[in-house]
Write an enzyme that holds these catalytic residues in place. Structure first.
Site, PDB file in Angstrom:
ATOM      1  CE1 TYR A 277      -0.840  11.503  69.023  1.00  0.00           C
ATOM      2  CE2 TYR A 277       0.929  12.482  70.313  1.00  0.00           C
ATOM      3  CZ  TYR A 277       0.495  11.811  69.177  1.00  0.00           C
ATOM      4  OH  TYR A 277       1.392  11.475  68.198  1.00  0.00           O
TER       5      TYR A 277
ATOM      6  CE1 TYR B   7       3.741   8.789  66.881  1.00  0.00           C
ATOM      7  CE2 TYR B   7       5.109   7.825  68.591  1.00  0.00           C
ATOM      8  CZ  TYR B   7       4.484   8.920  68.035  1.00  0.00           C
ATOM      9  OH  TYR B   7       4.617  10.160  68.632  1.00  0.00           O
TER      10      TYR B   7
ATOM     11  CG  ASP C 208      11.868   3.719  67.687  1.00  0.00           C
ATOM     12  OD1 ASP C 208      12.186   3.817  68.885  1.00  0.00           O
ATOM     13  OD2 ASP C 208      10.988   4.423  67.162  1.00  0.00           O
TER      14      ASP C 208
ATOM     15  CE  LYS D 296       7.564   6.194  74.568  1.00  0.00           C
ATOM     16  NZ  LYS D 296       6.613   7.218  74.965  1.00  0.00           N
TER      17      LYS D 296
HETATM   18  C1  LIG Z   1       8.714   3.495  69.362  1.00  0.00           C
HETATM   19  C2  LIG Z   1       8.689   4.952  69.634  1.00  0.00           C
HETATM   20  N1  LIG Z   1       9.582   5.758  69.036  1.00  0.00           N
HETATM   21  C3  LIG Z   1       9.625   7.079  69.264  1.00  0.00           C
HETATM   22  C4  LIG Z   1       8.714   7.672  70.111  1.00  0.00           C
HETATM   23  C5  LIG Z   1       8.769   9.147  70.354  1.00  0.00           C
HETATM   24  O1  LIG Z   1       9.254   9.394  71.627  1.00  0.00           O
HETATM   25  P1  LIG Z   1       8.986  10.818  72.318  1.00  0.00           P
HETATM   26  O2  LIG Z   1       7.535  10.871  72.645  1.00  0.00           O
HETATM   27  O3  LIG Z   1       9.856  10.798  73.529  1.00  0.00           O
HETATM   28  O4  LIG Z   1       9.395  11.871  71.350  1.00  0.00           O
HETATM   29  C6  LIG Z   1       7.765   6.888  70.758  1.00  0.00           C
HETATM   30  C7  LIG Z   1       6.769   7.491  71.651  1.00  0.00           C
HETATM   31  O5  LIG Z   1       5.791   6.930  72.033  1.00  0.00           O
HETATM   32  C8  LIG Z   1       7.749   5.496  70.508  1.00  0.00           C
HETATM   33  O6  LIG Z   1       6.850   4.688  71.079  1.00  0.00           O
END
Ligand SMILES: Cc1ncc(COP(=O)(O)O)c(C=O)c1O
Length: 429
Positions: free
Chosen positions: A15, A142, A234, A263
């Site tokens: 990014y 996202y 998610d 995370k």
């Molecule tokens: C809601 C959500 N799902 C999936 C992801 C993707 O996670 P990763 O960066 O560990 O692949 C993120 C990353 O910011 C996220 O905020």
């Protein structure tokens, strides 16, 4: 060559615009909510290093557990083999997840947790002979950077180069009081052919820290359930107390069928993904027919060190002390948001909002609301100069601190933001 020079020569950062790239900051160590650079300068990590760090950097308890596990078993194939950290973690997570959850599938990160969830939902339908094809997601969503996760994410600057390679998804409005009927209408044409609905509960992260109402959302979830649509929460960003409760899904009465975690799962120390599902989802994969098997896995599935880090992080999260810290952040954030609302910045900022440990607002500039808004190019260096690390999403400024952040540190974060706003001119109206 210095390390920053070598970095520029050898590394491609995520990014990050590569043209005219400035040398990244060389971080030597981390302690609590602080990041410390090579020159000994300290920065309060007010976004928990991309939302992962919940207990502070280099936490001694988690570090010790990682070290001990590395000396016992660092990695083992997870097909035909298992190990105690993976079993303990699955058991512990299932105790904390909504009651209908029965199985844990491990992977590597947030994107893979989402890939697994989408594949589970699609194959569930295939295995049950339904062949449902459509996927529903929210506008501004996202879900990650792999192709399935990108497809489920709202089309944006992040996906632009790949849009023609992404599978179709029906994007619906976010819920608010009064628009549920309209959303139901958006879904109706696809109603009998929907495999799943994937959503970030209550807070959409990378889409701009957009927040929505739990009550209206609960109504929408109930409708999805009534239509027998698999609901995928998610919670990669919202999980592990980000929104105040352990999981944001706990704010609603309707539980999801599948949940994605990553995370904060390991306290932000190791990469690990989890996709949890209900017994009903799992049962669709139990068959004499080999094609009904879930053929998915990663080399590092359920890495023992990562599972151990997650167990240690969960233990810290369960402590009263941690709960108290989270509650204090909630109160401080609320007061800060109120102060901003009442302040003289009303022509400089808008949409001040907060959910749990997250506060966000948009800075008003001539470039409008956009991830490409250049305010970030001045804002982040300004904050760093004052000992605070913040990384806005375009003109969306947000705070998402580690729970160990001290009262005075969080106060300083607010003050630096206000200092920046004081020094920024308003745009002509
Ligand atoms: C809601 C959500 N799902 C999936 C992801 C993707 O996670 P990763 O960066 O560990 O692949 C993120 C990353 O910011 C996220 O905020």
């Amino acid at each position: 060559m210095t390390f920053p020079e070598k970095d520029l020569k050898y590394i491609w950062h995520p990014y990050t615009h590569q043209k005219n790239m400035v040398s990244p900051l060389m971080i030597a160590s981390g302690k609590g909510s602080l990041l410390i650079d090579d020159n000994g300068n300290e920065y309060i990590d007010a976004i928990s290093s991309w939302w992962v760090n919940v207990h502070g950097h280099s936490h001694p308890y988690i570090a010790k557990k990682i070290y001990d596990q590395a000396r016992i078993l660092e990695q083992v194939i997870f097909a035909g083999f298992t190990h105690k950290p993976a079993v303990r973690l699955a058991e512990k997570l299932l105790r904390r997840l909504p009651k209908n959850f029965a199985k844990i599938f491990y992977s590597d990160n947030g994107s893979t947790a989402v890939e697994v969830a989408i594949k589970m939902a699609l194959q569930y339908s295939v295995n049950n002979g339904q062949l449902k094809k459509n996927i529903i997601a929210f506008k501004d969503s996202y879900h990650g950077d792999t192709f399935g996760a990108m497809s489920a994410s709202y089309r944006s600057i992040f996906t632009k180069a790949f849009d023609d390679k992404l599978f179709d998804v029906v994007f619906i409005d976010k819920p608010s009081k009064g628009n549920i009927h309209k959303i139901k209408q958006q879904i109706t044409p696809f109603k009998n052919n929907i495999a799943c609905f994937i959503y970030e509960p209550l807070v959409q992260g990378a889409g701009g820290m957009k927040m929505f109402d739990p009550e209206a959302f609960d109504e929408l979830l109930a409708f999805m359930k009534q239509e027998q649509i698999i609901c995928i929460a998610d919670e990669v960003m919202t999980g592990f107390c980000r929104t105040g409760k352990m999981f944001a899904s706990e704010y609603m009465t309707t539980s999801p069928d599948i949940i994605c975690l990553s995370k904060g799962l390991t306290g932000g120390t190791m990469a690990l993904g989890v996709t949890g599902c209900t017994q009903d989802i799992y049962d669709a994969f139990v068959s004499d027919e080999p094609s009904k098997t879930f053929y998915h896995g990663h080399s590092f599935t359920a890495n023992p060190i990562a599972c151990t880090a997650a167990l240690a992080s969960l233990k810290l999260l369960e402590r009263k002390k941690c709960r108290k810290k989270i509650e204090r952040i909630l109160v401080q954030n609320k007061k800060f948001a109120e102060r901003l609302r009442k302040s003289s910045y009303h022509r400089k900022i808008k949409n001040i909002r907060e959910t749990g440990t997250i506060v966000a607002f948009e800075v008003i500039t001539e470039q409008g609301d956009s991830y490409l808004n250049e305010i970030r190019d001045t804002f982040t260096p300004y904050c760093l100069k004052h000992g605070v690390y913040l990384r806005p999403l375009g003109n969306t400024v947000y705070i998402m601190p580690p729970y160990c952040i001290k009262k005075a540190e969080l106060k300083k974060v607010y003050e630096v933001i206000e200092l920046f706003l004081n020094e920024t001119g308003t745009i002509p109206t």
